[in-house]
Design a protein around this motif. Structure first.
Motif, PDB file in Angstrom:
ATOM      1  N   PHE A 136       0.850  -1.259  -0.059  1.00 28.15           N
ATOM      2  CA  PHE A 136      -0.073   0.128  -0.081  1.00 28.15           C
ATOM      3  C   PHE A 136       0.835   1.245  -0.114  1.00 28.15           C
ATOM      4  O   PHE A 136       0.583   2.073  -0.690  1.00 28.15           O
ATOM      5  CB  PHE A 136      -0.971  -0.003   1.421  1.00 28.15           C
ATOM      6  CG  PHE A 136      -1.663   1.158   1.311  1.00 28.15           C
ATOM      7  CD1 PHE A 136      -2.900   1.291   0.650  1.00 28.15           C
ATOM      8  CD2 PHE A 136      -1.193   2.489   2.074  1.00 28.15           C
ATOM      9  CE1 PHE A 136      -3.801   2.322   0.667  1.00 28.15           C
ATOM     10  CE2 PHE A 136      -2.014   3.331   2.137  1.00 28.15           C
ATOM     11  CZ  PHE A 136      -3.394   3.408   1.630  1.00 28.15           C
ATOM     12  N   ARG A 169       2.574   2.238  -3.648  1.00 23.03           N
ATOM     13  CA  ARG A 169       1.925   2.764  -4.660  1.00 23.03           C
ATOM     14  C   ARG A 169       1.413   4.156  -4.241  1.00 23.03           C
ATOM     15  O   ARG A 169       0.711   4.372  -3.300  1.00 23.03           O
ATOM     16  CB  ARG A 169       0.649   1.870  -5.004  1.00 23.03           C
ATOM     17  CG  ARG A 169       1.006   0.380  -5.222  1.00 23.03           C
ATOM     18  CD  ARG A 169       0.179  -0.325  -5.906  1.00 23.03           C
ATOM     19  NE  ARG A 169      -0.458   0.159  -7.235  1.00 23.03           N
ATOM     20  CZ  ARG A 169      -1.505  -0.147  -7.571  1.00 23.03           C
ATOM     21  NH1 ARG A 169      -2.506  -0.827  -6.842  1.00 23.03           N
ATOM     22  NH2 ARG A 169      -1.981   0.576  -8.560  1.00 23.03           N
ATOM     23  N   GLU A 222      -0.697   6.337  -5.750  1.00 19.74           N
ATOM     24  CA  GLU A 222      -2.040   6.634  -5.871  1.00 19.74           C
ATOM     25  C   GLU A 222      -2.979   6.293  -4.763  1.00 19.74           C
ATOM     26  O   GLU A 222      -3.912   6.775  -4.445  1.00 19.74           O
ATOM     27  CB  GLU A 222      -2.542   5.913  -7.167  1.00 19.74           C
ATOM     28  CG  GLU A 222      -2.443   4.234  -7.290  1.00 19.74           C
ATOM     29  CD  GLU A 222      -1.234   3.863  -8.309  1.00 19.74           C
ATOM     30  OE1 GLU A 222      -1.303   2.883  -8.279  1.00 19.74           O
ATOM     31  OE2 GLU A 222      -0.285   4.594  -8.516  1.00 19.74           O
ATOM     32  N   ASN A 223      -2.461   5.228  -3.955  1.00 18.40           N
ATOM     33  CA  ASN A 223      -2.963   4.951  -2.614  1.00 18.40           C
ATOM     34  C   ASN A 223      -2.786   6.040  -1.717  1.00 18.40           C
ATOM     35  O   ASN A 223      -3.685   6.256  -0.923  1.00 18.40           O
ATOM     36  CB  ASN A 223      -2.341   3.615  -2.161  1.00 18.40           C
ATOM     37  CG  ASN A 223      -2.831   2.319  -2.934  1.00 18.40           C
ATOM     38  OD1 ASN A 223      -3.764   2.322  -3.773  1.00 18.40           O
ATOM     39  ND2 ASN A 223      -1.965   1.421  -2.913  1.00 18.40           N
ATOM     40  N   GLN A 248      -5.594   8.968  -2.467  1.00 20.13           N
ATOM     41  CA  GLN A 248      -7.201   8.606  -2.505  1.00 20.13           C
ATOM     42  C   GLN A 248      -7.482   8.226  -1.157  1.00 20.13           C
ATOM     43  O   GLN A 248      -6.877   7.193  -0.736  1.00 20.13           O
ATOM     44  CB  GLN A 248      -7.556   7.827  -3.662  1.00 20.13           C
ATOM     45  CG  GLN A 248      -7.093   8.567  -4.846  1.00 20.13           C
ATOM     46  CD  GLN A 248      -7.617   7.576  -6.131  1.00 20.13           C
ATOM     47  OE1 GLN A 248      -8.160   6.474  -5.718  1.00 20.13           O
ATOM     48  NE2 GLN A 248      -7.380   7.919  -7.345  1.00 20.13           N
ATOM     49  N   ARG A 249      -8.470   8.769  -0.468  1.00 20.31           N
ATOM     50  CA  ARG A 249      -9.013   8.228   0.937  1.00 20.31           C
ATOM     51  C   ARG A 249      -9.802   7.092   0.759  1.00 20.31           C
ATOM     52  O   ARG A 249      -9.644   6.213   1.764  1.00 20.31           O
ATOM     53  CB  ARG A 249      -9.752   9.464   1.551  1.00 20.31           C
ATOM     54  CG  ARG A 249      -9.063  10.315   1.890  1.00 20.31           C
ATOM     55  CD  ARG A 249      -9.968  11.326   2.824  1.00 20.31           C
ATOM     56  NE  ARG A 249      -9.146  12.528   3.318  1.00 20.31           N
ATOM     57  CZ  ARG A 249      -9.745  13.189   4.424  1.00 20.31           C
ATOM     58  NH1 ARG A 249     -10.861  13.089   4.757  1.00 20.31           N
ATOM     59  NH2 ARG A 249      -9.018  14.343   4.691  1.00 20.31           N
ATOM     60  N   SER A 250     -10.377   6.698  -0.330  1.00 25.79           N
ATOM     61  CA  SER A 250     -10.922   5.408  -0.657  1.00 25.79           C
ATOM     62  C   SER A 250     -10.102   4.232  -0.323  1.00 25.79           C
ATOM     63  O   SER A 250     -10.449   3.232   0.177  1.00 25.79           O
ATOM     64  CB  SER A 250     -11.698   5.555  -1.877  1.00 25.79           C
ATOM     65  OG  SER A 250     -10.809   5.486  -2.735  1.00 25.79           O
ATOM     66  N   HIS A 251      -8.842   4.302  -0.987  1.00 26.24           N
ATOM     67  CA  HIS A 251      -8.002   3.589  -1.099  1.00 26.24           C
ATOM     68  C   HIS A 251      -7.687   2.968   0.432  1.00 26.24           C
ATOM     69  O   HIS A 251      -7.433   2.009   1.030  1.00 26.24           O
ATOM     70  CB  HIS A 251      -6.754   3.892  -1.937  1.00 26.24           C
ATOM     71  CG  HIS A 251      -6.885   3.525  -3.429  1.00 26.24           C
ATOM     72  ND1 HIS A 251      -6.258   2.828  -4.270  1.00 26.24           N
ATOM     73  CD2 HIS A 251      -7.892   4.073  -4.150  1.00 26.24           C
ATOM     74  CE1 HIS A 251      -6.669   2.925  -5.348  1.00 26.24           C
ATOM     75  NE2 HIS A 251      -7.680   3.921  -5.379  1.00 26.24           N
ATOM     76  N   LEU A 252      -7.362   4.161   1.082  1.00 26.71           N
ATOM     77  CA  LEU A 252      -7.080   3.934   2.563  1.00 26.71           C
ATOM     78  C   LEU A 252      -8.195   3.417   3.297  1.00 26.71           C
ATOM     79  O   LEU A 252      -7.924   2.514   4.180  1.00 26.71           O
ATOM     80  CB  LEU A 252      -6.629   5.285   3.115  1.00 26.71           C
ATOM     81  CG  LEU A 252      -6.267   5.592   4.724  1.00 26.71           C
ATOM     82  CD1 LEU A 252      -5.159   4.479   5.051  1.00 26.71           C
ATOM     83  CD2 LEU A 252      -6.318   6.719   5.170  1.00 26.71           C
ATOM     84  N   ILE A 273     -10.606   1.227   2.311  1.00 30.92           N
ATOM     85  CA  ILE A 273     -10.482  -0.077   1.824  1.00 30.92           C
ATOM     86  C   ILE A 273      -9.669  -0.802   2.461  1.00 30.92           C
ATOM     87  O   ILE A 273      -9.741  -1.929   3.068  1.00 30.92           O
ATOM     88  CB  ILE A 273     -10.822  -0.129   0.358  1.00 30.92           C
ATOM     89  CG1 ILE A 273     -12.088   0.362  -0.148  1.00 30.92           C
ATOM     90  CG2 ILE A 273     -10.444  -1.472  -0.146  1.00 30.92           C
ATOM     91  CD1 ILE A 273     -11.992   0.715  -1.841  1.00 30.92           C
ATOM     92  N   SER A 274      -8.321  -0.405   2.184  1.00 29.87           N
ATOM     93  CA  SER A 274      -7.237  -1.090   2.766  1.00 29.87           C
ATOM     94  C   SER A 274      -7.241  -1.245   4.516  1.00 29.87           C
ATOM     95  O   SER A 274      -7.168  -2.280   5.106  1.00 29.87           O
ATOM     96  CB  SER A 274      -5.904  -0.415   2.595  1.00 29.87           C
ATOM     97  OG  SER A 274      -5.807  -0.438   1.136  1.00 29.87           O
ATOM     98  N   SER A 333      -9.311 -11.028  -7.744  1.00 34.48           N
ATOM     99  CA  SER A 333      -8.242  -9.671  -7.716  1.00 34.48           C
ATOM    100  C   SER A 333      -7.156 -10.086  -8.099  1.00 34.48           C
ATOM    101  O   SER A 333      -6.186  -8.991  -8.391  1.00 34.48           O
ATOM    102  CB  SER A 333      -8.498  -9.242  -6.144  1.00 34.48           C
ATOM    103  OG  SER A 333      -7.953  -9.893  -5.268  1.00 34.48           O
TER     104      SER A 333
END
Length: 119
Positions: free
Chosen positions: A27, A30, A32-33, A36-40, A42-43, A78
């Motif tokens: 994580f 990358r 782009e992770n 973006q808050r959505s990536h955070l 989800i992770s 995935s």
């Protein structure tokens, strides 16, 4: 009286925690992770779920192995998405696939009977 936890459950929980650590490294690598808050979110959600599963496995709950099997089957999809990343960035792609493969390994260990694993 304390419940005796099979050794393969302890090994599997250690492997699950290892996959969380590798997922965190992946994580952070990358860019782009990080933007973006959505990536955070989800992770974080997946890490918390995996940590909970790892703790339940460590305590020896037998039903958790079926939950792990279900999640592993879902995660196999995935892996195909991550292979697209491997073409762009080799290191982050490999680190993205590694936790999923490690989780498959942890799931297989859960289904091995303790007598088979100790021989």
């Amino acid at each position: 009286m304390d419940k005796v936890v099979p050794s393969n459950f302890v090994k599997s929980s250690n492997i699950i925690f290892l996959s969380i650590g590798l997922g965190m490294v992946s994580f952070l690598l990358r860019e782009e992770n990080l933007s973006q808050r959505s990536h955070l979110y989800i992770s974080l959600t997946s890490w918390i779920l995996l940590a909970g599963i790892g703790l339940l496995v460590r305590k020896g709950y037998n039903w958790v192995k079926y939950l792990m099997l279900l999640l592993t089957i879902i995660n196999i999809y995935s892996i195909t998405l991550i292979f697209q990343v491997v073409n762009d960035k080799l290191l982050s792609g490999i680190l993205g696939v590694a936790p999923l493969l490690i989780q498959v390994w942890a799931t297989v260990i859960l289904f091995i009977t303790p007598s088979d694993s100790e021989n």
